[in-house]
Design an enzyme around this catalytic site. Structure first.
Site, PDB file in Angstrom:
ATOM      1  N   LYS A  88       0.816  -0.966  -0.026  1.00 26.77           N
ATOM      2  CA  LYS A  88       0.002  -0.038   0.090  1.00 26.77           C
ATOM      3  C   LYS A  88       0.754   1.153   0.038  1.00 26.77           C
ATOM      4  O   LYS A  88       2.001   1.255   0.606  1.00 26.77           O
ATOM      5  CB  LYS A  88      -1.016  -0.186   1.392  1.00 26.77           C
ATOM      6  CG  LYS A  88      -1.877  -1.227   1.172  1.00 26.77           C
ATOM      7  CD  LYS A  88      -2.733  -1.099   2.310  1.00 26.77           C
ATOM      8  CE  LYS A  88      -3.617  -2.325   2.340  1.00 26.77           C
ATOM      9  NZ  LYS A  88      -4.717  -2.407   3.135  1.00 26.77           N
ATOM     10  N   HIS A 116      -3.086   2.157   4.990  1.00 24.79           N
ATOM     11  CA  HIS A 116      -2.609   3.422   4.270  1.00 24.79           C
ATOM     12  C   HIS A 116      -2.388   4.298   5.226  1.00 24.79           C
ATOM     13  O   HIS A 116      -1.334   5.148   5.335  1.00 24.79           O
ATOM     14  CB  HIS A 116      -3.653   3.941   3.314  1.00 24.79           C
ATOM     15  CG  HIS A 116      -3.791   2.752   2.084  1.00 24.79           C
ATOM     16  ND1 HIS A 116      -4.799   2.143   2.092  1.00 24.79           N
ATOM     17  CD2 HIS A 116      -2.963   2.943   1.030  1.00 24.79           C
ATOM     18  CE1 HIS A 116      -4.706   1.414   0.774  1.00 24.79           C
ATOM     19  NE2 HIS A 116      -3.509   1.747   0.016  1.00 24.79           N
ATOM     20  N   SER A 157      -7.333   3.789  -1.614  1.00 25.98           N
ATOM     21  CA  SER A 157      -7.327   3.692  -0.062  1.00 25.98           C
ATOM     22  C   SER A 157      -8.838   3.874   0.480  1.00 25.98           C
ATOM     23  O   SER A 157      -9.475   4.724   0.056  1.00 25.98           O
ATOM     24  CB  SER A 157      -6.379   4.814   0.516  1.00 25.98           C
ATOM     25  OG  SER A 157      -6.582   4.988   1.861  1.00 25.98           O
ATOM     26  N   GLY A 159      -9.399   4.487   3.508  1.00 25.19           N
ATOM     27  CA  GLY A 159      -9.555   5.719   4.546  1.00 25.19           C
ATOM     28  C   GLY A 159      -9.274   7.096   3.721  1.00 25.19           C
ATOM     29  O   GLY A 159      -9.712   8.002   4.148  1.00 25.19           O
TER      30      GLY A 159
END
Length: 189
Positions: A88, A116, A157, A159
């Protein structure tokens, strides 16, 4: 002389004064002649002898094909720090709070990070310690194969959202100019 040519002449002559006075001769592109560097600068009227600050803010930023002046704080941070394999990554925008118009993007990715946010939380304190501000613009995944000289950027991602992979690949191309394949796709997770 047009405004652009006049500004270019100022830029060339100021560059001559600041960086090339130790050389015996310099080619002045605007005039197509080779002159002693000191003579070029000293022949300018005093009002035309502008400072480096004026040059960077008024001339180079508006001249085609030139780059904004560098900021030592930003230059101190590596553009890319990432592992090999599949992992990531996050794309981070950093800037000097005293010069908000100067910023750059950096890429960070580590196989040890489960999320992430783990990558960003590892990087953020170091950037703030340098006096820089930062914002994670998004994330994704990277398949980095150094033996094949290949990098593929993809995904997003949950988030931070989807990073602009085109920016990421430009940063990677600058950092890995010898790689044969640096590609991206918004597909996958």
């Amino acid at each position: 002389m047009s405004c652009f040519c006049h500004k270019r002449a100022q830029a060339v002559l100021l560059f001559t004064r600041l960086y090339c006075l130790s050389y015996s001769r310099i080619l002045v592109p605007t005039f197509g002649t080779s002159l002693p560097a000191r003579q070029v600068y000293n022949n300018l009227p005093r009002k035309r002898q502008v400072s480096l600050r004026n040059l960077s803010q008024k001339l180079f930023c508006h001249m085609p094909g030139t780059v904004a002046p560098s900021n030592p704080l930003l230059e101190a941070v590596k553009d890319v720090d990432m592992d090999s394999g599949r992992f990531k990554y996050v794309l981070i925008k950093i800037w000097d709070p005293h010069h908000k118009n100067q910023h750059k993007y950096i890429v960070r990715g580590y196989s040890r990070a489960a999320f992430h946010a783990d990558v960003f939380e590892e990087v953020e304190p170091g950037l703030e310690g340098l006096g820089l501000e930062c914002h994670c613009t998004g994330g994704g995944r990277v398949l980095h194969e150094p033996d094949k000289k290949s990098i593929h950027v993809y995904g997003y991602s949950q988030g931070f959202g989807l990073a602009d992979h085109s920016i990421t690949t430009e940063v990677l191309r600058k950092h890995f100019p010898h790689y044969t394949s640096i590609t991206w796709s918004n597909e996958g997770y």
